[in-house]
Design a protein around this motif. Structure first.
Motif, PDB file in Angstrom:
ATOM      1  N   LEU A  17      18.277  -9.710  -7.547  1.00  0.00           N
ATOM      2  CA  LEU A  17      18.369 -10.997  -6.838  1.00  0.00           C
ATOM      3  C   LEU A  17      19.463 -11.867  -7.446  1.00  0.00           C
ATOM      4  O   LEU A  17      20.229 -12.527  -6.735  1.00  0.00           O
ATOM      5  CB  LEU A  17      17.035 -11.739  -6.894  1.00  0.00           C
ATOM      6  CG  LEU A  17      15.920 -11.177  -6.027  1.00  0.00           C
ATOM      7  CD1 LEU A  17      14.650 -11.991  -6.219  1.00  0.00           C
ATOM      8  CD2 LEU A  17      16.323 -11.171  -4.562  1.00  0.00           C
ATOM      9  N   LYS A  18      19.536 -11.857  -8.778  1.00  0.00           N
ATOM     10  CA  LYS A  18      20.559 -12.648  -9.464  1.00  0.00           C
ATOM     11  C   LYS A  18      21.948 -12.166  -9.048  1.00  0.00           C
ATOM     12  O   LYS A  18      22.831 -12.959  -8.718  1.00  0.00           O
ATOM     13  CB  LYS A  18      20.377 -12.485 -10.981  1.00  0.00           C
ATOM     14  CG  LYS A  18      20.814 -13.687 -11.782  1.00  0.00           C
ATOM     15  CD  LYS A  18      20.565 -13.495 -13.257  1.00  0.00           C
ATOM     16  CE  LYS A  18      19.100 -13.607 -13.637  1.00  0.00           C
ATOM     17  NZ  LYS A  18      18.849 -13.295 -15.045  1.00  0.00           N
ATOM     18  N   LEU A  19      22.129 -10.845  -9.037  1.00  0.00           N
ATOM     19  CA  LEU A  19      23.451 -10.298  -8.706  1.00  0.00           C
ATOM     20  C   LEU A  19      23.818 -10.545  -7.248  1.00  0.00           C
ATOM     21  O   LEU A  19      24.977 -10.785  -6.916  1.00  0.00           O
ATOM     22  CB  LEU A  19      23.489  -8.787  -8.986  1.00  0.00           C
ATOM     23  CG  LEU A  19      23.343  -8.351 -10.444  1.00  0.00           C
ATOM     24  CD1 LEU A  19      23.360  -6.832 -10.550  1.00  0.00           C
ATOM     25  CD2 LEU A  19      24.454  -8.942 -11.301  1.00  0.00           C
ATOM     26  N   MET A  20      22.831 -10.489  -6.358  1.00  0.00           N
ATOM     27  CA  MET A  20      23.143 -10.625  -4.927  1.00  0.00           C
ATOM     28  C   MET A  20      23.347 -12.066  -4.497  1.00  0.00           C
ATOM     29  O   MET A  20      23.829 -12.319  -3.393  1.00  0.00           O
ATOM     30  CB  MET A  20      22.033  -9.994  -4.093  1.00  0.00           C
ATOM     31  CG  MET A  20      22.225  -8.497  -3.990  1.00  0.00           C
ATOM     32  SD  MET A  20      21.215  -7.834  -2.703  1.00  0.00           S
ATOM     33  CE  MET A  20      19.623  -8.400  -3.191  1.00  0.00           C
ATOM     34  N   GLU A  44      13.959 -17.097  -7.705  1.00  0.00           N
ATOM     35  CA  GLU A  44      15.202 -17.798  -7.379  1.00  0.00           C
ATOM     36  C   GLU A  44      16.208 -16.860  -6.741  1.00  0.00           C
ATOM     37  O   GLU A  44      16.411 -15.735  -7.195  1.00  0.00           O
ATOM     38  CB  GLU A  44      15.803 -18.389  -8.662  1.00  0.00           C
ATOM     39  CG  GLU A  44      16.959 -19.323  -8.342  1.00  0.00           C
ATOM     40  CD  GLU A  44      17.542 -19.980  -9.575  1.00  0.00           C
ATOM     41  OE1 GLU A  44      16.760 -20.370 -10.465  1.00  0.00           O
ATOM     42  OE2 GLU A  44      18.783 -20.101  -9.623  1.00  0.00           O
ATOM     43  N   PHE A  45      16.816 -17.333  -5.662  1.00  0.00           N
ATOM     44  CA  PHE A  45      17.935 -16.611  -5.046  1.00  0.00           C
ATOM     45  C   PHE A  45      18.998 -17.627  -4.664  1.00  0.00           C
ATOM     46  O   PHE A  45      18.725 -18.545  -3.884  1.00  0.00           O
ATOM     47  CB  PHE A  45      17.481 -15.830  -3.796  1.00  0.00           C
ATOM     48  CG  PHE A  45      18.636 -15.169  -3.098  1.00  0.00           C
ATOM     49  CD1 PHE A  45      19.175 -13.989  -3.603  1.00  0.00           C
ATOM     50  CD2 PHE A  45      19.213 -15.741  -1.973  1.00  0.00           C
ATOM     51  CE1 PHE A  45      20.263 -13.398  -2.985  1.00  0.00           C
ATOM     52  CE2 PHE A  45      20.300 -15.148  -1.353  1.00  0.00           C
ATOM     53  CZ  PHE A  45      20.824 -13.972  -1.856  1.00  0.00           C
ATOM     54  N   ALA A  46      20.183 -17.475  -5.228  1.00  0.00           N
ATOM     55  CA  ALA A  46      21.318 -18.360  -4.922  1.00  0.00           C
ATOM     56  C   ALA A  46      20.918 -19.838  -5.020  1.00  0.00           C
ATOM     57  O   ALA A  46      21.251 -20.642  -4.136  1.00  0.00           O
ATOM     58  CB  ALA A  46      21.875 -18.041  -3.534  1.00  0.00           C
ATOM     59  N   ASP A 326      26.811  -3.046  -1.731  1.00  0.00           N
ATOM     60  CA  ASP A 326      28.150  -3.557  -1.375  1.00  0.00           C
ATOM     61  C   ASP A 326      28.895  -2.533  -0.523  1.00  0.00           C
ATOM     62  O   ASP A 326      29.562  -2.893   0.457  1.00  0.00           O
ATOM     63  CB  ASP A 326      28.984  -3.826  -2.636  1.00  0.00           C
ATOM     64  CG  ASP A 326      28.511  -5.039  -3.440  1.00  0.00           C
ATOM     65  OD1 ASP A 326      27.862  -5.930  -2.854  1.00  0.00           O
ATOM     66  OD2 ASP A 326      28.807  -5.079  -4.647  1.00  0.00           O
ATOM     67  N   LEU A 327      28.791  -1.256  -0.908  1.00  0.00           N
ATOM     68  CA  LEU A 327      29.479  -0.205  -0.142  1.00  0.00           C
ATOM     69  C   LEU A 327      28.872  -0.079   1.249  1.00  0.00           C
ATOM     70  O   LEU A 327      29.586   0.089   2.242  1.00  0.00           O
ATOM     71  CB  LEU A 327      29.376   1.143  -0.875  1.00  0.00           C
ATOM     72  CG  LEU A 327      30.172   1.260  -2.175  1.00  0.00           C
ATOM     73  CD1 LEU A 327      29.820   2.560  -2.899  1.00  0.00           C
ATOM     74  CD2 LEU A 327      31.674   1.214  -1.914  1.00  0.00           C
TER      75      LEU A 327
END
Ligand SMILES: NC(=O)c1ccc[n+]([C@@H]2O[C@H](COP(=O)([O-])OP(=O)(O)OC[C@H]3O[C@@H](n4cnc5c(N)ncnc54)[C@H](OP(=O)(O)O)[C@@H]3O)[C@@H](O)[C@H]2O)c1
Length: 334
Positions: A17-20, A44-46, A326-327
């Motif tokens: 979630l942190k990375l996205m 938490e997200f964004a 991402d890909l």
């Protein structure tokens, strides 16, 4: 792209979630899923607080990409359900890794196997085992120039690789070293090293060792022509797996070429000084795989040895999974 995360309350789920949070391709709020235990947890997200709910089949309707980190049992149940609903599943568990027709992907090595999703038709893509990812990242560039024939691996794996209950178990034993409180690990992990990860197998190995052997071959596109051995150990480190690796290659080893190949491989950092090394404490929070102790083997011009360290929650799990997403989204990131 509409996204769902199953296992959102776990160590890997929270890290994904942190990375996205900064991915522009994620449209709206991701659907956050767990078992009944984690339902209601705020995550938490964004910068926003989102509520997690108990997974059900309806949650995958209209979802393009779903990231799973809820263990093998949940993946076996919900993977086909999500794929049938049209979502692409990126699965962190071992449930589907060796399945025929399921790609086992480390984007820097075999990311070409992933095609951007056009919507409508889903499937399952497997994220490899945490130790295997970092070992594969170091072996792949060396295989390309020296043709690796044997890979002998000894891992020293952090407790976070076994989830948040395992981290809590180490913390409890730190507080009270004499108490018998082994729920996750077979022996006390505090002040200790345990050469047994996963179930005992009939051939004398443990499950984790078997994963490294089979997954390394699959990622590198090799079969019995690559001999792999592994001893996997659990050590009282919270985060950051280490691996001592010995390779025997078809071509003779040139250490300068080896260091160059590693340095030029995306996602790897190498220090060519044979006495240089990184430790888990130094690399926590980093996305790259660190290679050190690069040295030739005395009396064998075809063998070299190295020390490989990476953050098991990042490149070993969440980062690799989000790179795959991402890909799928057609938006590979550096
Ligand atoms: N940790 C690592 O370094 C690492 C590396 C590579 C792969 N993996 C794999 O990633 C997965 C998760 O690991 P983790 O370290 O994040 O574990 P964790 O901290 O124990 O978290 C497990 C997550 O799975 C959820 N879950 C468990 N059983 C479920 C079920 N039956 N249905 C739905 N959700 C369920 C839990 O939700 P509740 O809140 O409801 O319990 C929690 O969100 C495992 O398959 C693991 O092998 C982990």
């Amino acid at each position: 792209m509409k996204v769902a995360v199953l296992g959102a309350t776990g160590l890997v789920g929270r890290t994904m979630l942190k990375l996205m949070g900064d991915r522009a391709w994620v449209s709206g709020d991701p659907v956050l899923l767990s078992s009944a235990r984690g339902a209601g947890t705020k995550l938490e997200f964004a910068g926003r607080q989102l509520e997690c709910k108990e997974v059900s089949a309806e949650d995958f309707q209209g979802v393009d990409i779903t990231l799973f980190s809820a263990g093998g049992d949940a993946s076996r149940i919900w993977g086909p359900v999500a794929a049938e609903a049209g979502a692409w599943v990126v699965d962190n568990s071992s449930a589907w890794r060796m399945e025929e027709g399921v790609s086992l992907v480390v984007p820097e090595i075999n990311g070409h196997l992933i095609k951007p999703t056009g919507g409508g038709k889903g499937g399952i893509i497997a994220n490899p085992n945490c130790s295997t990812i970092q070992v594969a990242m170091a072996v792949a560039p060396l295989d390309r120039i020296f043709s690796v024939r044997e890979a002998h691996v000894t891992t020293l794996q952090a407790v976070s690789g076994a989830g948040q209950k395992a981290v809590a178990e180490l913390e409890r034993q730190e507080q009270n070293p004499n108490a018998e409180m082994n729920e996750i690990f077979p022996r006390p992990i505090f002040h200790n090293a345990i050469p047994a990860i996963g179930a005992a197998l009939a051939d004398g190995s443990y499950e984790e060792e078997d994963k490294v052997v089979r997954e390394l071959r699959k990622i590198l596109g090799r079969k019995d022509d690559l001999a792999v051995t592994c001893t996997a150990t659990r050590v009282p480190v919270v985060t950051g797996h280490s691996a001592a690796v010995r390779l025997v290659c078809e071509k003779p080893i040139d250490l300068t070429k080896a260091a160059d190949a590693l340095a030029n491989f995306k996602g790897v950092e190498v220090d060519p000084d044979p006495h240089a090394y990184m430790t888990p404490r130094e690399i926590v929070g980093q996305s790259t795989v660190h290679v050190g102790r690069l040295r030739a083997e005395p009396n064998n011009p075809h063998a070299l040895m190295l020390w490989v360290v990476a953050d098991n929650l990042l490149k070993g799990a969440a980062r690799n999974a989000v790179q795959i997403a991402d890909l799928l989204a057609g938006k590979p990131q550096s």
